[in-house]
Design an enzyme around this catalytic site. Structure first.
Site, short mmCIF file in Angstrom:
data_model
loop_
_atom_site.label_atom_id
_atom_site.label_comp_id
_atom_site.label_asym_id
_atom_site.label_seq_id
_atom_site.Cartn_x
_atom_site.Cartn_y
_atom_site.Cartn_z
N CYS A 2 -24.58 6.90 3.80
CA CYS A 2 -26.01 7.09 3.99
C CYS A 2 -26.83 5.86 3.60
CB CYS A 2 -26.48 8.25 3.14
SG CYS A 2 -25.50 9.74 3.33
N ARG A 27 -23.37 0.61 7.91
CA ARG A 27 -22.72 1.43 6.88
C ARG A 27 -22.06 2.68 7.47
NH1 ARG A 27 -25.29 0.44 1.64
NH2 ARG A 27 -25.00 2.61 1.09
N TRP A 75 -24.69 10.37 6.64
CA TRP A 75 -23.27 10.49 6.96
C TRP A 75 -22.84 11.82 6.36
CZ3 TRP A 75 -18.41 9.74 4.15
CH2 TRP A 75 -17.33 9.47 5.00
N ASN A 100 -29.07 9.78 -1.09
CA ASN A 100 -27.68 9.33 -0.92
C ASN A 100 -26.88 9.87 -2.10
OD1 ASN A 100 -28.58 7.82 1.19
ND2 ASN A 100 -28.22 5.82 0.23
N GLY A 101 -25.64 10.25 -1.84
CA GLY A 101 -24.80 10.72 -2.94
C GLY A 101 -24.48 12.19 -2.77
N GLU A 484 -2.17 -4.44 6.28
CA GLU A 484 -3.56 -4.72 6.60
C GLU A 484 -3.74 -4.82 8.13
OE1 GLU A 484 -6.27 -4.46 5.30
OE2 GLU A 484 -7.64 -5.75 6.39
N LYS A 488 -6.21 -2.42 10.32
CA LYS A 488 -7.24 -2.95 11.22
C LYS A 488 -7.10 -2.33 12.60
CE LYS A 488 -9.45 -4.23 9.05
NZ LYS A 488 -9.46 -4.52 7.64
N GLU A 491 -8.04 1.44 12.66
CA GLU A 491 -9.43 1.83 12.42
C GLU A 491 -10.37 1.44 13.55
OE1 GLU A 491 -11.23 0.35 8.78
OE2 GLU A 491 -10.14 -1.52 8.95
N HIS A 507 16.26 2.39 7.97
CA HIS A 507 16.33 3.61 7.14
C HIS A 507 15.47 4.73 7.72
CE1 HIS A 507 18.69 1.51 4.19
NE2 HIS A 507 17.81 0.52 4.22
N LYS A 606 -19.06 2.06 5.91
CA LYS A 606 -18.80 0.75 5.33
C LYS A 606 -18.58 0.85 3.82
CE LYS A 606 -18.32 -3.67 5.15
NZ LYS A 606 -16.99 -4.14 5.53
C1 F6R Z 1 -11.02 -1.28 5.96
C2 F6R Z 1 -12.07 -1.14 4.97
C3 F6R Z 1 -11.86 -0.17 3.86
C4 F6R Z 1 -12.36 -0.77 2.54
C5 F6R Z 1 -12.30 0.27 1.42
C6 F6R Z 1 -12.69 -0.31 0.08
O1 F6R Z 1 -11.34 -2.25 6.92
O2 F6R Z 1 -13.09 -1.77 5.05
O3 F6R Z 1 -10.53 0.22 3.76
O4 F6R Z 1 -11.57 -1.88 2.24
O5 F6R Z 1 -13.16 1.33 1.74
O6 F6R Z 1 -13.98 -0.81 0.11
P1 F6R Z 1 -14.48 -1.83 -0.99
O7 F6R Z 1 -13.70 -3.09 -0.81
O8 F6R Z 1 -15.94 -2.03 -0.69
O9 F6R Z 1 -14.24 -1.20 -2.32
#
Ligand code: F6R
Length: 611
Positions: A2, A27, A75, A100-101, A484, A488, A491, A507, A606
């Site tokens: 949010c 976000r 959100w 927010n929260g 990673e 990527k 997502e 395995h 985000k």
């Molecule tokens: C993936 C991504 C998330 C963040 C995770 C942690 O592309 O962005 O997996 O890495 O939510 O977020 P931070 O780094 O802000 O604690």
């Protein structure tokens, strides 16, 4: 997650609020709304499911104009995405709140408020706040007094903003667990959950601290701390260009951020390297004394940041001999941990507001760790403020939901940590350190070379467009790089992707491999290369199509079903940083081919500030 924007001015604030919401779109959200007070019409609101553009369209058809307003992108947590659940929430027609929260005791509050005659029109936890505040106003007519009384009854996390038709010369704000910042203008003031939302109107900001309540008027600001004492908070001047929130020549923020990596890696190194060693003081004045006592490292993070921690484990154990454990924060925070003596507790986070990582840090404080260190991209974040030591990555604002430049700068920060620990503990040979420092100086140039392979990677991305599953393989420190890469791809392209250490293939996962399952591998030229080559044979023998990012000196050849992309040679310890780049580009191009929302993938936010 949010977002909140608020404004009080001499001019119509409607456009400022909408622009602020647009700047927070990165976000992730599923509905948006605005409430504006005007002298003739009182408090009115407009809310829409979907994008801010839909709200903007609604306002074009039925304008709301006034000099006081609050706005929100939601959100969904409590209640589905719907207009009724979108913020702002009202109590009667005179009082509006955005939040927010999460209010944990909302069910209990809802029952109490219903018994007092309040009628609820949404399923949200937020609506309990606005009715509770309305109730408090009956005995405490000053908005600030009523808010102070109301927040005492809220359990959970909130960053909230309130406006009232009865006191239309102010916005009230309260922070506990969700960030809020006040933007200072000339004869006008603003509020937001992220300063990015207000960069078009001001560059002067006041961050609220945990427990603060603020009364924001056109020409004044008053803040009370958690104990109710009137306090002054520092004003921070932003110097960074407002253009950080613009895409420029790039089609997506993600692509822009991938291409920023040489520059931000350079910035992250600036001022932190001596002629042949890393500067321990980069971690703070007490770092040298604390690092000398470290005998164990516990890393905790989420998502991409967790993968950075996984790479760091290889570095730390190899270069410093210090044992290192890495765990996702959502698990760590609920576990009874056995803390090794003299353990350094390290958190890694882009935002510094991730709820699980913060909670893990807070738990760690009483668990007996030697000290806490945050490797973080946001200097004003809760994680940084609550840690003993900090290393700020210099990635700049990351707008694309999929983390890219935050990851590579975290890796740089973690390598600096490794070098500093090794140096202070006397476990790192000086010539090894000097060679690595030299290699780090060349890293931005190496990353430029990797980015120049964009067109080649784009051509390869076509192989994935009609696939539903992929496998990513790596060995050693390239295994977390494969993880990673898989994260990527899943997502932003919504293709199922899994990562395995290449040696695990036989395995189990080998059973999945056929011509419909491309297998992506990262293959630097190191002592594991020959072993990796035999793992790749296992894939080819099952008809699996291979995409190999390989050091050009590794002599890996293209052939039927084998697509080799040659990578520039690099110091082996820096390979995880370099090999991340083509995997980011690959996901990006596959997502573009599939037509997904690259910068705001579905269901994701985000900054994950709730559990
Ligand atoms: C993936 C991504 C998330 C963040 C995770 C942690 O592309 O962005 O997996 O890495 O939510 O977020 P931070 O780094 O802000 O604690």
């Amino acid at each position: 997650m949010c977002g909140i924007v608020g404004a009080i001015a001499e001019r119509n604030v409607s456009a400022i609020l909408i622009e602020g919401l647009k700047r927070l779109e990165y976000r992730g959200y599923d509905s948006a709304g605005v409430a504006i007070y005007s002298q003739d019409g009182g408090l009115r609101r407009s809310r829409r499911i979907g994008k801010v553009a839909a709200l903007e369209q609604a306002l074009a058809e039925e304008p709301l104009a006034g000099r006081l307003g609050i706005a929100h992108t939601r959100w969904a947590t409590h209640g589905v995405p719907s207009e009724a659940n979108a913020h702002p929430h009202f109590s009667g027609s005179d009082l509006a709140v955005v939040h927010n929260g999460i209010i944990e005791n909302h069910e209990q509050l809802r029952e109490q408020l219903k018994a007092l005659g309040y009628v609820f029109s949404s399923e949200t936890d937020t609506e309990t706040i606005v009715h509770l505040l309305h109730h408090k106003l009956q005995g405490l007519p000053e908005l600030a007094d009523a808010l102070k009384a109301a927040v005492k009854e809220l359990h959970g996390a909130y960053g909230l903003a309130v406006i009232s038709a009865a006191q239309p010369d102010r916005i009230l704000a309260a922070r506990s667990g969700s960030p809020l910042v006040i933007g200072l203008g000339l004869g006008e003031n603003f509020l937001a959950s992220d300063p990015l939302a207000l960069r078009q109107v001001t560059d002067r900001f006041v961050y609220l601290e945990e427990g603060d309540i603020a009364e924001i008027r056109q020409a004044s600001l008053q803040i009370w701390d958690a104990e109710g004492r009137s306090v002054q908070r520092e004003t921070v001047q932003f110097h960074e260009g407002a253009e950080a929130a613009e895409k420029g020549e790039y089609r997506h923020f993600m692509l822009k951020e991938i291409h920023e990596q040489p520059k931000v890696v350079q910035r992250t190194l600036e001022g932190r390297l001596g002629s042949d060693h890393a500067l321990v003081q980069a971690f703070g004045p007490q770092a040298a004394e604390l690092f000398a006592r470290v005998r164990n490292v516990q890393i905790v993070a989420c998502g991409t940041s967790y993968h950075a921690g996984m790479v760091a484990r290889y570095w730390l154990e190899e270069l410093t001999g210090i044992p290192c454990q890495v765990e996702v924060a959502s698990e760590f925070r609920y576990r009874k941990v056995a803390v090794q003596p003299d353990s350094l507790f390290v958190t890694i986070s882009q935002s510094g507001e991730t709820a699980d990582t913060l909670a893990a840090l807070r738990n760690a404080k009483s668990a007996g760790y030697l000290a806490s260190l945050a490797i973080c991209n946001v200097g004003t974040s809760s994680l940084v403020r609550e840690s003993d030591l900090t290393l700020l990555t210099q990635a700049g604002p990351e707008i694309g939901v999929a983390s890219t430049k935050a990851f590579t700068t975290q890796l740089v920060g973690l390598l600096l940590l490794t070098l500093s620990l090794g140096r202070v503990r006397g476990t790192l040979a000086t010539d090894v350190e000097a060679k690595l420092v030299e290699a780090l100086r060349h890293l931005p140039g190496n990353l430029e070379e990797a980015l120049a392979m964009d067109k080649t990677v784009e051509r390869i991305s076509v192989l994935f467009a009609d696939k539903h599953h992929t496998l990513f393989l790596g060995r050693g420190a390239q295994y977390p790089v494969a993880m990673e890469g898989a994260l990527k791809l899943k997502e932003i392209s919504y293709i199922h992707a899994e990562a395995y250490p290449a040696g695990e293939l036989k395995h189990g996962p080998l059973a999945l491999v056929d011509s419909n399952m491309p297998v992506v591998t990262v293959a630097p030229n190191n002592e594991l290369l020959e072993k990796l080559k035999s793992n790749l044979q296992e894939v080819r023998a099952r008809g699996g199509e291979l995409i190999v990012f390989a050091d050009r000196t590794a002599a890996m050849d293209n052939g039927p079903g084998v697509h080799v992309v040659n990578m520039p040679p690099i110091h082996d310890l820096l390979a995880p940083i370099l090999y991340t780049i083509p995997l980011q580009l690959l996901s990006y191009h596959v997502a573009v081919l599939k037509g997904t929302d690259v910068d705001q993938p579905r269901n994701l936010a985000k900054s994950v500030t709730v559990e």
